[in-house]
Write an enzyme that holds these catalytic residues in place. Structure first.
Site, PDB file in Angstrom:
ATOM      1  N   GLY A 153       0.787  -1.236   0.000  1.00 18.37           N
ATOM      2  CA  GLY A 153       0.000   0.000   0.000  1.00 18.37           C
ATOM      3  C   GLY A 153       0.818   1.285   0.000  1.00 18.37           C
ATOM      4  CE  LYS A 154       6.738   0.373  -1.580  1.00 20.99           C
ATOM      5  NZ  LYS A 154       6.189  -1.001  -1.692  1.00 20.99           N
ATOM      6  N   GLY A 174       9.568   4.680  -1.943  1.00 21.65           N
ATOM      7  CA  GLY A 174      10.688   3.763  -2.173  1.00 21.65           C
ATOM      8  C   GLY A 174      10.269   2.641  -3.102  1.00 21.65           C
ATOM      9  CE  LYS A 226       7.942   3.022  -7.296  1.00 17.43           C
ATOM     10  NZ  LYS A 226       7.528   2.246  -6.134  1.00 17.43           N
ATOM     11  CG  ASN A 230      -3.109  -0.516   3.395  1.00 18.93           C
ATOM     12  OD1 ASN A 230      -4.281  -0.155   3.523  1.00 18.93           O
ATOM     13  ND2 ASN A 230      -2.598  -0.861   2.220  1.00 18.93           N
TER      14      ASN A 230
HETATM   15  N1  LIG Z   1      -6.588  -0.025   1.782  1.00 20.15           N
HETATM   16  C1  LIG Z   1      -6.733  -0.594   0.585  1.00 20.15           C
HETATM   17  N2  LIG Z   1      -7.955  -0.946   0.135  1.00 20.15           N
HETATM   18  C2  LIG Z   1      -8.121  -1.550  -1.059  1.00 20.15           C
HETATM   19  N3  LIG Z   1      -7.100  -1.814  -1.898  1.00 20.15           N
HETATM   20  C3  LIG Z   1      -5.851  -1.476  -1.508  1.00 20.15           C
HETATM   21  C4  LIG Z   1      -5.606  -0.857  -0.264  1.00 20.15           C
HETATM   22  N4  LIG Z   1      -4.276  -0.634  -0.150  1.00 20.15           N
HETATM   23  C5  LIG Z   1      -3.730  -1.098  -1.266  1.00 20.15           C
HETATM   24  N5  LIG Z   1      -4.657  -1.611  -2.095  1.00 20.15           N
HETATM   25  C6  LIG Z   1      -4.420  -2.231  -3.400  1.00 20.15           C
HETATM   26  O1  LIG Z   1      -3.385  -3.197  -3.233  1.00 20.15           O
HETATM   27  C7  LIG Z   1      -2.475  -3.144  -4.320  1.00 20.15           C
HETATM   28  C8  LIG Z   1      -1.078  -2.800  -3.794  1.00 20.15           C
HETATM   29  O2  LIG Z   1      -1.118  -1.469  -3.269  1.00 20.15           O
HETATM   30  P1  LIG Z   1       0.025  -0.446  -3.658  1.00 20.15           P
HETATM   31  O3  LIG Z   1       0.216  -0.416  -5.133  1.00 20.15           O
HETATM   32  O4  LIG Z   1      -0.266   0.854  -2.991  1.00 20.15           O
HETATM   33  O5  LIG Z   1       1.264  -1.178  -2.967  1.00 20.15           O
HETATM   34  P2  LIG Z   1       2.814  -0.808  -3.029  1.00 20.15           P
HETATM   35  O6  LIG Z   1       3.399  -1.119  -1.702  1.00 20.15           O
HETATM   36  O7  LIG Z   1       2.949   0.567  -3.537  1.00 20.15           O
HETATM   37  O8  LIG Z   1       3.338  -1.855  -4.114  1.00 20.15           O
HETATM   38  P3  LIG Z   1       4.745  -1.805  -4.905  1.00 20.15           P
HETATM   39  O9  LIG Z   1       5.739  -2.447  -4.015  1.00 20.15           O
HETATM   40  O10 LIG Z   1       4.436  -2.607  -6.136  1.00 20.15           O
HETATM   41  O11 LIG Z   1       5.051  -0.374  -5.217  1.00 20.15           O
HETATM   42  C9  LIG Z   1      -3.056  -2.115  -5.320  1.00 20.15           C
HETATM   43  O12 LIG Z   1      -3.855  -2.791  -6.255  1.00 20.15           O
HETATM   44  C10 LIG Z   1      -3.901  -1.221  -4.424  1.00 20.15           C
HETATM   45  O13 LIG Z   1      -4.945  -0.555  -5.118  1.00 20.15           O
HETATM   46 MG   LIG Z   2       3.913   1.242  -5.225  1.00 21.47          MG
END
Ligand SMILES: Nc1ncnc2c1ncn2[C@@H]1O[C@H](COP(=O)(O)OP(=O)(O)OP(=O)(O)O)[C@@H](O)[C@H]1O
Ligand SMILES: [Mg+2]
Length: 248
Positions: free
Chosen positions: A19-20, A121, A42, A180
């Site tokens: 969820g970052k 990150g 990013k 999250n």
């Molecule tokens: N609270 C939430 N409710 C519903 N969906 C969520 C939530 N948090 C994250 N997601 C979904 O989970 C997936 C991963 O979230 P996100 O892309 O923010 O993660 P990330 O840590 O940025 O991943 P990466 O390491 O690939 O950059 C996405 O499809 C996002 O829409």
């Molecule tokens: Mg991401």
């Protein structure tokens, strides 16, 4: 530009896909809603897809869309690679390398136009970016307070504490964390949250900035609404009276 000139935060996570990007976009929304000029960054992004006819990384586009200053994809994501895999491998597949100086320079360029940077990150905190540097070095170069997104699932307490120790070992400050809801069926979720709160507070003096539930549409406004205004003000060094200029 010196790293000391930067304001904002470096968003890391207990893992990839925790969820970052959602939380970073929410932080940008929150800052922009207070009339502040903010930019998402990013520095390294692996995995591009066709968006509006352009090959671009979806995190880059999400952060660009949530920024209150107008930016190009290349400004938000100066180092994008086609393959969705570990970034040093994605770079090697294209015969490219990730240049540490380029990543710092990109932040400097954004800082000229924005008062606050929200830097996402890549993956977790210690992801190799080149032969002799990793994403933790990038965080050190930028010198921003670190914000940890904890993906709530079995094992997250250990991952959170390992991340917090690595952040401290690099001489950086863990300024706060956001929980999250990754696994909606997580057993003993509240007990896990209580342990996270206690351990991160006692061992690392880091406060919880919000607990984000699983949302049907985790857009920037909806996620920002689940964050703690008073703690975000502290994170960004804003005075408590700073009013919101738009509805969350
Ligand atoms: N609270 C939430 N409710 C519903 N969906 C969520 C939530 N948090 C994250 N997601 C979904 O989970 C997936 C991963 O979230 P996100 O892309 O923010 O993660 P990330 O840590 O940025 O991943 P990466 O390491 O690939 O950059 C996405 O499809 C996002 O829409
Ligand atoms: Mg991401």
């Amino acid at each position: 530009m010196s790293a000391a000139a930067l304001r904002g935060c470096f968003v890391t996570g207990t893992d990839t896909e925790v969820g970052k990007t959602r939380v970073s976009a929410a932080l940008l929304h929150w800052l922009g809603g207070r009339g502040l000029r903010c930019a998402g960054y990013k520095p390294v992004a692996a995995g591009t897809e066709a968006i509006d006819g352009e090959q671009v990384n979806e995190d880059v586009r999400a952060l660009r869309d949530a920024s209150s200053v107008a930016l190009t994809d290349a400004e938000v994501g100066p180092c994008q690679f086609a393959a969705a895999c570990a970034p040093h491998i994605a770079a090697a597949l294209e015969g490219r390398t990730i240049e540490r100086a380029t990543l710092l320079q990109g932040a400097g360029t954004l800082a000229v136009r924005a008062e606050y940077l929200v830097v996402e990150g890549v993956g977790g905190f210690c992801v190799p970016l080149g032969a002799d540097f990793d994403s933790a070095d990038l965080a050190v170069d930028l010198g921003l307070p670190v914000m940890l997104v904890v993906g709530l699932r079995l094992g997250c307490i250990n991952h959170a504490l390992l991340s917090a120790e690595a952040i401290r070992a690099r001489g950086l400050r863990l300024a706060g964390w956001v929980a999250n809801a990754v696994d909606t069926a997580m057993p003993h979720r509240d007990a896990n949250l209580a342990t996270l709160r206690h351990e991160l507070d006692v061992r690392h003096q880091a406060s919880c900035l919000g607990v984000v539930s699983r949302l049907a549409n985790p857009g920037p406004a909806a996620v920002a609404a689940q964050l703690d205004d008073a703690r975000l003000q502290l994170l960004f060094g804003l005075s408590p009276g700073r009013a919101s200029t738009v509805a969350p």
